[in-house]
Design a protein around this motif. Sequence first.
Motif, PDB file in Angstrom:
ATOM      1  N   ASN A 144      36.176  31.176  26.115  1.00  0.00           N
ATOM      2  CA  ASN A 144      36.426  32.491  26.841  1.00  0.00           C
ATOM      3  C   ASN A 144      37.167  31.837  28.338  1.00  0.00           C
ATOM      4  O   ASN A 144      36.470  30.918  29.000  1.00  0.00           O
TER       5      ASN A 144
ATOM      6  N   VAL B 273      38.014  32.199  32.050  1.00  0.00           N
ATOM      7  CA  VAL B 273      37.348  32.188  33.249  1.00  0.00           C
ATOM      8  C   VAL B 273      38.188  32.686  34.593  1.00  0.00           C
ATOM      9  O   VAL B 273      39.036  31.907  34.615  1.00  0.00           O
TER      10      VAL B 273
ATOM     11  N   SER C 180      38.602  27.893  31.066  1.00  0.00           N
ATOM     12  CA  SER C 180      38.021  28.281  29.772  1.00  0.00           C
ATOM     13  C   SER C 180      36.753  27.774  29.555  1.00  0.00           C
ATOM     14  O   SER C 180      36.826  26.473  29.459  1.00  0.00           O
ATOM     15  N   GLU C 181      35.813  28.543  29.193  1.00  0.00           N
ATOM     16  CA  GLU C 181      34.496  27.817  28.812  1.00  0.00           C
ATOM     17  C   GLU C 181      34.348  27.912  27.211  1.00  0.00           C
ATOM     18  O   GLU C 181      34.492  29.123  26.831  1.00  0.00           O
TER      19      GLU C 181
ATOM     20  N   THR D  77      34.206  22.731  29.614  1.00  0.00           N
ATOM     21  CA  THR D  77      35.150  23.544  30.543  1.00  0.00           C
ATOM     22  C   THR D  77      36.537  22.960  30.333  1.00  0.00           C
ATOM     23  O   THR D  77      36.883  21.821  30.660  1.00  0.00           O
TER      24      THR D  77
ATOM     25  N   ARG E 297      40.344  23.156  31.201  1.00  0.00           N
ATOM     26  CA  ARG E 297      41.265  23.138  32.255  1.00  0.00           C
ATOM     27  C   ARG E 297      42.875  23.098  31.800  1.00  0.00           C
ATOM     28  O   ARG E 297      43.087  22.411  31.248  1.00  0.00           O
TER      29      ARG E 297
ATOM     30  N   ARG F 278      27.478  20.763  31.246  1.00  0.00           N
ATOM     31  CA  ARG F 278      28.832  21.101  30.844  1.00  0.00           C
ATOM     32  C   ARG F 278      29.504  19.795  30.444  1.00  0.00           C
ATOM     33  O   ARG F 278      29.369  18.941  31.315  1.00  0.00           O
TER      34      ARG F 278
END
Length: 141
Positions: free
Chosen positions: A35, A37, A60-61, A74, A76, A104
């Motif tokens: 998803n 972010v 995006s997570e 996470t 990037r 995370r």
Amino acid sequence: MAAIAEKRKPVFIKVEELKPGTSGHNLTVKVVNSNAVPVPKPRRAPMSLSARPARPAVISECLVGDETGCIVFTARNEQVDIMKAGDTVILRNAKIDMFKGSMRLAVDKWGRVEATEPASFTVQENNNLSLVEYELVTVQG
């Protein structure tokens, strides 16, 4: 004469072995979902400092996991393109970041995210390490 340093074979661990505040992990995980972010836009710097516009940050997570559990990763910038739902990836030199009391997984510039052959395991989604809340406790000496 300088001795040639032997490369150590990377040690791969399972998701359930991850602990807060640790780093240097190598894992093979499947991406369950991803998803985007929203990233706040940075305030404009004077044009003299930056002549060319920087690529906007993309975060995006992703829920990733293996047969022992799952955790939020996470991703990037370029990592986001690799983290597609259903794909298997190898995370090298990953670290645990704490965000609002939960773990995370992240890979910074010292690590690597790479796509690999599809894994045969099924992700254990009912053991989500990112749903466990940790409390920082200071120990008096």
